[in-house]
Design a protein around this motif. Structure first.
Motif, PDB file in Angstrom:
ATOM      1  N   HIS A 114       0.552  -1.569  -0.219  1.00 59.39           N
ATOM      2  CA  HIS A 114      -0.111  -0.184  -0.566  1.00 59.39           C
ATOM      3  C   HIS A 114       0.738   0.982   0.443  1.00 59.39           C
ATOM      4  O   HIS A 114       1.702   1.171   1.000  1.00 59.39           O
ATOM      5  CB  HIS A 114      -0.834  -0.177   1.391  1.00 59.39           C
ATOM      6  CG  HIS A 114      -1.831   1.529   1.531  1.00 59.39           C
ATOM      7  ND1 HIS A 114      -2.285   1.777   2.272  1.00 59.39           N
ATOM      8  CD2 HIS A 114      -2.636   1.779   0.010  1.00 59.39           C
ATOM      9  CE1 HIS A 114      -3.147   2.503   2.103  1.00 59.39           C
ATOM     10  NE2 HIS A 114      -3.254   2.760   1.050  1.00 59.39           N
ATOM     11  N   ASP A 122      -3.651   6.989  -4.321  1.00 63.40           N
ATOM     12  CA  ASP A 122      -3.695   5.818  -3.283  1.00 63.40           C
ATOM     13  C   ASP A 122      -3.292   4.613  -4.257  1.00 63.40           C
ATOM     14  O   ASP A 122      -4.894   4.230  -4.995  1.00 63.40           O
ATOM     15  CB  ASP A 122      -4.763   5.866  -2.484  1.00 63.40           C
ATOM     16  CG  ASP A 122      -4.505   5.019  -1.203  1.00 63.40           C
ATOM     17  OD1 ASP A 122      -3.363   4.747  -0.461  1.00 63.40           O
ATOM     18  OD2 ASP A 122      -5.569   4.504  -0.467  1.00 63.40           O
ATOM     19  N   VAL A 124      -2.364   0.097  -4.283  1.00 62.31           N
ATOM     20  CA  VAL A 124      -2.373  -1.121  -3.705  1.00 62.31           C
ATOM     21  C   VAL A 124      -2.059  -2.187  -5.080  1.00 62.31           C
ATOM     22  O   VAL A 124      -2.707  -2.010  -5.624  1.00 62.31           O
ATOM     23  CB  VAL A 124      -3.710  -2.068  -2.550  1.00 62.31           C
ATOM     24  CG1 VAL A 124      -4.036  -3.045  -2.319  1.00 62.31           C
ATOM     25  CG2 VAL A 124      -4.576  -0.655  -2.332  1.00 62.31           C
ATOM     26  N   SER A 141      -4.497  -1.298  -8.470  1.00 60.62           N
ATOM     27  CA  SER A 141      -5.907  -0.537  -8.267  1.00 60.62           C
ATOM     28  C   SER A 141      -4.977   0.586  -7.135  1.00 60.62           C
ATOM     29  O   SER A 141      -4.371   0.642  -6.567  1.00 60.62           O
ATOM     30  CB  SER A 141      -6.789  -1.799  -7.020  1.00 60.62           C
ATOM     31  OG  SER A 141      -7.850  -1.271  -6.688  1.00 60.62           O
ATOM     32  N   ASP A 143      -8.042   1.792  -5.462  1.00 59.80           N
ATOM     33  CA  ASP A 143      -9.127   1.246  -4.137  1.00 59.80           C
ATOM     34  C   ASP A 143      -8.127   1.300  -3.209  1.00 59.80           C
ATOM     35  O   ASP A 143      -8.202  -0.403  -2.780  1.00 59.80           O
ATOM     36  CB  ASP A 143     -10.546   0.015  -4.264  1.00 59.80           C
ATOM     37  CG  ASP A 143     -11.224   0.352  -3.582  1.00 59.80           C
ATOM     38  OD1 ASP A 143     -11.139   0.884  -2.339  1.00 59.80           O
ATOM     39  OD2 ASP A 143     -12.145  -0.787  -3.447  1.00 59.80           O
ATOM     40  N   GLY A 144      -8.246   1.827  -2.060  1.00 65.29           N
ATOM     41  CA  GLY A 144      -7.083   1.575  -1.540  1.00 65.29           C
ATOM     42  C   GLY A 144      -7.963   0.895  -0.121  1.00 65.29           C
ATOM     43  O   GLY A 144      -7.600   0.085   0.761  1.00 65.29           O
ATOM     44  N   SER A 145      -9.574   0.996  -0.106  1.00 66.55           N
ATOM     45  CA  SER A 145      -9.699  -0.668   0.317  1.00 66.55           C
ATOM     46  C   SER A 145      -9.032  -1.195   0.627  1.00 66.55           C
ATOM     47  O   SER A 145      -9.842  -2.348   1.310  1.00 66.55           O
ATOM     48  CB  SER A 145     -11.354   0.000   0.624  1.00 66.55           C
ATOM     49  OG  SER A 145     -11.886  -0.736  -0.584  1.00 66.55           O
ATOM     50  N   LEU A 146      -9.338  -2.168  -0.468  1.00 70.53           N
ATOM     51  CA  LEU A 146      -8.890  -3.170  -1.095  1.00 70.53           C
ATOM     52  C   LEU A 146      -7.731  -3.571  -0.116  1.00 70.53           C
ATOM     53  O   LEU A 146      -7.201  -4.564   0.015  1.00 70.53           O
ATOM     54  CB  LEU A 146      -7.945  -3.598  -2.660  1.00 70.53           C
ATOM     55  CG  LEU A 146      -7.636  -4.823  -2.961  1.00 70.53           C
ATOM     56  CD1 LEU A 146      -8.424  -6.099  -3.201  1.00 70.53           C
ATOM     57  CD2 LEU A 146      -6.519  -4.611  -4.602  1.00 70.53           C
ATOM     58  N   TYR A 147      -6.881  -2.993   0.542  1.00 74.21           N
ATOM     59  CA  TYR A 147      -5.863  -3.522   1.439  1.00 74.21           C
ATOM     60  C   TYR A 147      -5.946  -4.294   2.756  1.00 74.21           C
ATOM     61  O   TYR A 147      -5.441  -4.645   3.401  1.00 74.21           O
ATOM     62  CB  TYR A 147      -5.350  -1.771   1.661  1.00 74.21           C
ATOM     63  CG  TYR A 147      -3.522  -2.291   2.282  1.00 74.21           C
ATOM     64  CD1 TYR A 147      -2.324  -2.808   1.955  1.00 74.21           C
ATOM     65  CD2 TYR A 147      -3.061  -2.058   3.571  1.00 74.21           C
ATOM     66  CE1 TYR A 147      -1.658  -3.172   1.830  1.00 74.21           C
ATOM     67  CE2 TYR A 147      -1.582  -2.709   4.226  1.00 74.21           C
ATOM     68  CZ  TYR A 147      -1.194  -3.632   3.387  1.00 74.21           C
ATOM     69  OH  TYR A 147      -0.080  -3.399   4.052  1.00 74.21           O
ATOM     70  N   GLU A 148      -7.069  -3.787   2.620  1.00 71.70           N
ATOM     71  CA  GLU A 148      -7.762  -4.057   4.670  1.00 71.70           C
ATOM     72  C   GLU A 148      -8.781  -5.320   4.208  1.00 71.70           C
ATOM     73  O   GLU A 148      -9.934  -5.992   4.969  1.00 71.70           O
ATOM     74  CB  GLU A 148      -8.637  -2.769   4.589  1.00 71.70           C
ATOM     75  CG  GLU A 148      -7.820  -1.794   5.395  1.00 71.70           C
ATOM     76  CD  GLU A 148      -7.048  -2.241   6.475  1.00 71.70           C
ATOM     77  OE1 GLU A 148      -6.741  -3.222   7.189  1.00 71.70           O
ATOM     78  OE2 GLU A 148      -5.229  -1.449   6.337  1.00 71.70           O
ATOM     79  N   GLU A 149      -9.549  -5.539   3.199  1.00 71.78           N
ATOM     80  CA  GLU A 149     -10.451  -6.969   2.527  1.00 71.78           C
ATOM     81  C   GLU A 149     -10.104  -7.742   2.598  1.00 71.78           C
ATOM     82  O   GLU A 149      -8.241  -8.005   1.857  1.00 71.78           O
ATOM     83  CB  GLU A 149     -10.587  -6.046   1.574  1.00 71.78           C
ATOM     84  CG  GLU A 149     -12.128  -7.454   0.750  1.00 71.78           C
ATOM     85  CD  GLU A 149     -12.445  -6.707  -0.550  1.00 71.78           C
ATOM     86  OE1 GLU A 149     -12.850  -7.382  -1.631  1.00 71.78           O
ATOM     87  OE2 GLU A 149     -11.918  -6.101  -1.247  1.00 71.78           O
ATOM     88  N   ASP A 150     -11.206  -8.855   3.344  1.00 72.28           N
ATOM     89  CA  ASP A 150     -10.620 -10.040   3.174  1.00 72.28           C
ATOM     90  C   ASP A 150     -10.925 -10.596   2.309  1.00 72.28           C
ATOM     91  O   ASP A 150     -12.182 -10.802   1.356  1.00 72.28           O
ATOM     92  CB  ASP A 150     -10.939 -10.350   4.557  1.00 72.28           C
ATOM     93  CG  ASP A 150     -11.254 -12.021   5.340  1.00 72.28           C
ATOM     94  OD1 ASP A 150     -10.187 -12.512   3.980  1.00 72.28           O
ATOM     95  OD2 ASP A 150     -11.843 -12.664   5.908  1.00 72.28           O
TER      96      ASP A 150
END
Length: 412
Positions: A114, A122, A124, A141, A143-150
């Protein structure tokens, strides 16, 4: 981590301003810094070594976020439908049954990154640590949320098709388990701490706010007053240099001059980063050419003469962690391996790296980085007998890696 990382064929063109076979003029002490400069820099190192003894070692560093996944590649058949199936998150076994022509590589190491790119986006990145030298899996990506996605039980894929190479290629990675980051064992955290104690992480070598252009280093620069040297150093660190014509001064030369000036002015907050950049040949917009790699010095001797614990420093900047200090310095395993081949403490270096490779408490990614660090180190050992013995030691250490990683290494 491509196969070619195990053998470094990158090299650099020597800077004509500093000679054909050596990038720098050396003093009577055989070093690129004068005896007086080395003595004063040595006092600084002694002070920092004392400071290291009282550093706060309660900080916990974490490994890079990583997992074991399965890689599939499809180049024939109904790729359009396969892409839709992946978007719909088809079960792993169902995909293999439906697309028997897909090639499968099980149990590969995948690391998640990240960061902010040069456009301040941002980003990933999810990257296969490719130990076979084939075309691996790399997914980006914004989409920064991908870093925390399970990502347990999910697919990510890339689809390549262009006019130059009309063959389609669908590359996908399936994740049986989620990414995780584990604490770095304390003995390795101390190496990172040692590097951060020596390398001022509050200062960057090149200033973020730049102005002006090329700043020449006068031929008589060593005789200039200290105040003028400091002014020149500040100007060089602030220089904004662009390539317009091939005959222009190189940004590389500017940064080499920074190393020399920071040493002469005892500007430690700049010096060590600048010297390590010389070892790593980490210069902006400088490509690696195979012509003069074998002629260029690594300048590890200067660090050893300063009584720096070179083994701890280089291992500390070789480790990759999730939560480094701001401006933490990272080294290249390829170039650091070559530098270590010139160390006077080979036995200590070899023991430390081999021990890390075989340490089950260290995360897989860092163990592999040390594997390649040792392999690059051994590649540059001149004595063929020693090289063969080291290769056997490395082979034994690699056997302690998880079976899937060891198998991929031995099949490279």
């Amino acid at each position: 981590m491509k196969k070619h990382l195990s053998l470094i064929f990158g090299a650099i063109l020597s800077l004509s301003a500093y000679g054909q076979n050596s990038a720098f003029t050396t003093y009577s002490n055989g070093l690129i810094y004068s005896e007086q400069t080395m003595n004063k820099l040595g006092y600084i190192v002694d002070s920092l070594n004392l400071e290291f003894k009282i550093c706060d070692f309660n900080r916990v560093f974490y490994s890079k976020s990583q997992t074991i996944g399965h890689l599939v590649m499809l180049k024939t058949g109904d790729i359009k439908q396969a892409k839709k199936d992946l978007e719909d998150q088809i079960p792993f076994d169902s995909f293999l049954r439906k697309y028997p022509s897909a090639t499968l590589q099980r149990d590969v190491l995948i690391v998640r990154w990240h960061y902010t790119d040069y456009l301040y986006q941002d980003v990933v990145k999810i990257e296969q640590i490719d130990l076979k030298g084939s075309c691996g899996f790399n997914f980006w990506s914004t989409d920064g949320s991908l870093y925390e996605e399970d990502l347990t039980g999910k697919w990510l894929f890339t689809h390549d098709q262009n006019q130059t190479y009309p063959e389609e290629c669908l590359t996908a990675s399936y994740f049986p388990g989620n990414f995780k980051s584990v604490p770095i064992p304390q003995k390795y955290a101390r190496l990172i701490g040692y590097a951060d104690c020596l390398i001022d992480t509050n200062t960057t070598k090149i200033k973020k706010e730049r102005k002006g252009g090329w700043v020449a280093l006068p031929n008589n620069w060593t005789t200039l007053p200290q105040k003028k040297k400091l002014e020149l150093l500040d100007e060089m660190r602030s220089a904004r240099i662009f390539f317009i014509r091939s005959t222009e001064k190189s940004p590389t030369e500017n940064e080499v001059n920074i190393a020399l000036l920071s040493a002469e002015t005892y500007s430690w907050e700049v010096f060590l980063k600048a010297h390590l950049d010389i070892m790593n040949f980490r210069f902006e917009r400088q490509s690696d050419s195979s012509h003069a790699w074998r002629h260029r010095e690594t300048y590890i001797k200067e660090l050893e003469e300063l009584h720096i614990n070179v083994t701890d420093l280089i291992l500390g900047i070789s480790l990759r962690v999730e939560n480094p200090a701001t401006n933490h310095y990272y080294g290249s395993t390829g170039r650091l391996g070559r530098a270590l081949a010139e160390t006077t403490n080979r036995a200590e270096v070899e023991a430390a790296i081999l021990s890390a490779i075989a340490d089950p408490e260290l995360d897989h990614y860092n163990r592999l980085l040390f594997y390649f660090l040792f392999k690059n180190y051994n590649y540059h050992i001149a004595d063929e007998t020693v090289k063969k013995e080291n290769a056997e030691k490395l082979g034994k250490a690699a056997q302690t890696l998880p079976e899937n990683l060891h198998r991929q290494l031995t099949n490279e």
